[in-house]
Design an enzyme around this catalytic site. Structure first.
Site, PDB file in Angstrom:
ATOM      1  N   LYS A  27      -2.012  -0.364  17.795  1.00 44.66           N
ATOM      2  CA  LYS A  27      -2.866  -0.663  16.647  1.00 44.66           C
ATOM      3  C   LYS A  27      -3.658  -1.927  16.949  1.00 44.66           C
ATOM      4  O   LYS A  27      -3.066  -2.977  17.272  1.00 44.66           O
ATOM      5  CB  LYS A  27      -1.959  -0.898  15.433  1.00 44.66           C
TER       6      LYS A  27
HETATM    7  O1  G3P Z   1      -0.963   0.985   6.747  1.00 42.30           O
HETATM    8  C1  G3P Z   1      -1.452  -0.199   6.219  1.00 42.30           C
HETATM    9  C2  G3P Z   1      -0.672  -0.551   5.014  1.00 42.30           C
HETATM   10  O2  G3P Z   1       0.608  -0.942   5.376  1.00 42.30           O
HETATM   11  C3  G3P Z   1      -1.262  -1.571   4.135  1.00 42.30           C
HETATM   12  O3  G3P Z   1      -0.776  -1.312   2.882  1.00 42.30           O
HETATM   13  O4  G3P Z   1      -0.175  -1.801   0.569  1.00 42.30           O
HETATM   14  O5  G3P Z   1      -0.212  -3.621   2.299  1.00 42.30           O
HETATM   15  O6  G3P Z   1      -2.338  -2.640   1.480  1.00 42.30           O
HETATM   16  P1  G3P Z   1      -0.884  -2.415   1.744  1.00 42.30           P
END
Ligand code: G3P
Length: 217
Positions: free
Chosen positions: A83
């Site tokens: 990533k």
């Molecule tokens: O895959 C990316 C994800 O983990 C981000 O999620 O909820 O932290 O915006 P969030």
């Protein structure tokens, strides 16, 4: 639509994998921090458990550093997807790492222009962050639709990995638009099966069944 699980919690991943619903896993530095585990140890465990791609994120910010970290992470297992962030350095690293035959997930995508660049850099996956756009009153789903349209216009093979998913609705809408993959937090994935009418209907069937006095086995 493929389902990835967005967590570095191996117990959760094992539990969900047993349901036969996990096509891959995504992690990021915040999820590694939350797990409290060493990145290489926990990533290796996840790769042993899951046949599909397991995303592990670099933390260098220059292309050479990302390439070095990416190569190192890729040694963990053949199903590692490296990533990299959607910056010019990340796109450069993406080009080099994909040319070596490695899977690359270009993450932190917040615009259609960025997604176009990820595809042109040969990314295996692009990760548009739906929830974080919704957080600032923009429409995360509109971004998924724009990327779908652009990728279809040019037959780009880069897969759209809908990320930052916060709700069942996000999963369903991303599926309707045609995102290739949704990476879903475990608690949201569990909720996909929930419906109050299912619970109510089942309770009624079981009550009637008891009245028959029968048994199937
Ligand atoms: O895959 C990316 C994800 O983990 C981000 O999620 O909820 O932290 O915006 P969030």
């Amino acid at each position: 639509m493929k389902f990835f699980v967005d967590t570095a919690d191996v117990d959760m991943i094992r539990e969900l994998a047993e349901l036969g619903m996990v096509d891959g896993v995504t992690t990021n530095p915040s999820l590694i921090r939350k797990s409290g585990r060493d990145i290489k140890t926990v990533t290796r465990e996840i790769c042993d458990m899951i046949d599909g791609p397991v995303s592990a994120e670099v933390v260098a910010t220059d292309a050479d550093g990302m390439i070095a970290e990416g190569r190192h992470l890729a040694e963990i297992a053949p199903n590692i997807a490296i990533k990299v962030p959607l910056t010019w350095a990340g796109l450069k690293a993406c080009r080099v790492l994909t040319a070596e035959g490695k899977m690359v997930n270009v993450t932190l995508c917040f615009s259609a222009a960025q997604a176009l660049l990820a595809a042109k850099a040969g990314a295996t996956f692009v990760s548009p962050f739906i929830g974080r756009l919704d957080d600032i009153n923009l429409d995360g789903m509109e971004l998924i639709a724009e990327i779908r349209e652009i990728y279809d216009n040019y037959d780009f093979p880069t897969e759209i990995l809908a990320a930052s998913i916060r709700s069942v609705n996000h999963v369903v809408t991303a599926a309707r638009i045609g995102a290739d993959i949704a990476t879903i937090p475990p608690q949201v994935l569990r909720k996909l099966a929930d419906h109050p009418l299912t619970d109510k209907g089942l309770a009624a069937f079981l009550a009637d069944w008891r009245e028959t006095g029968q048994s199937i086995l």
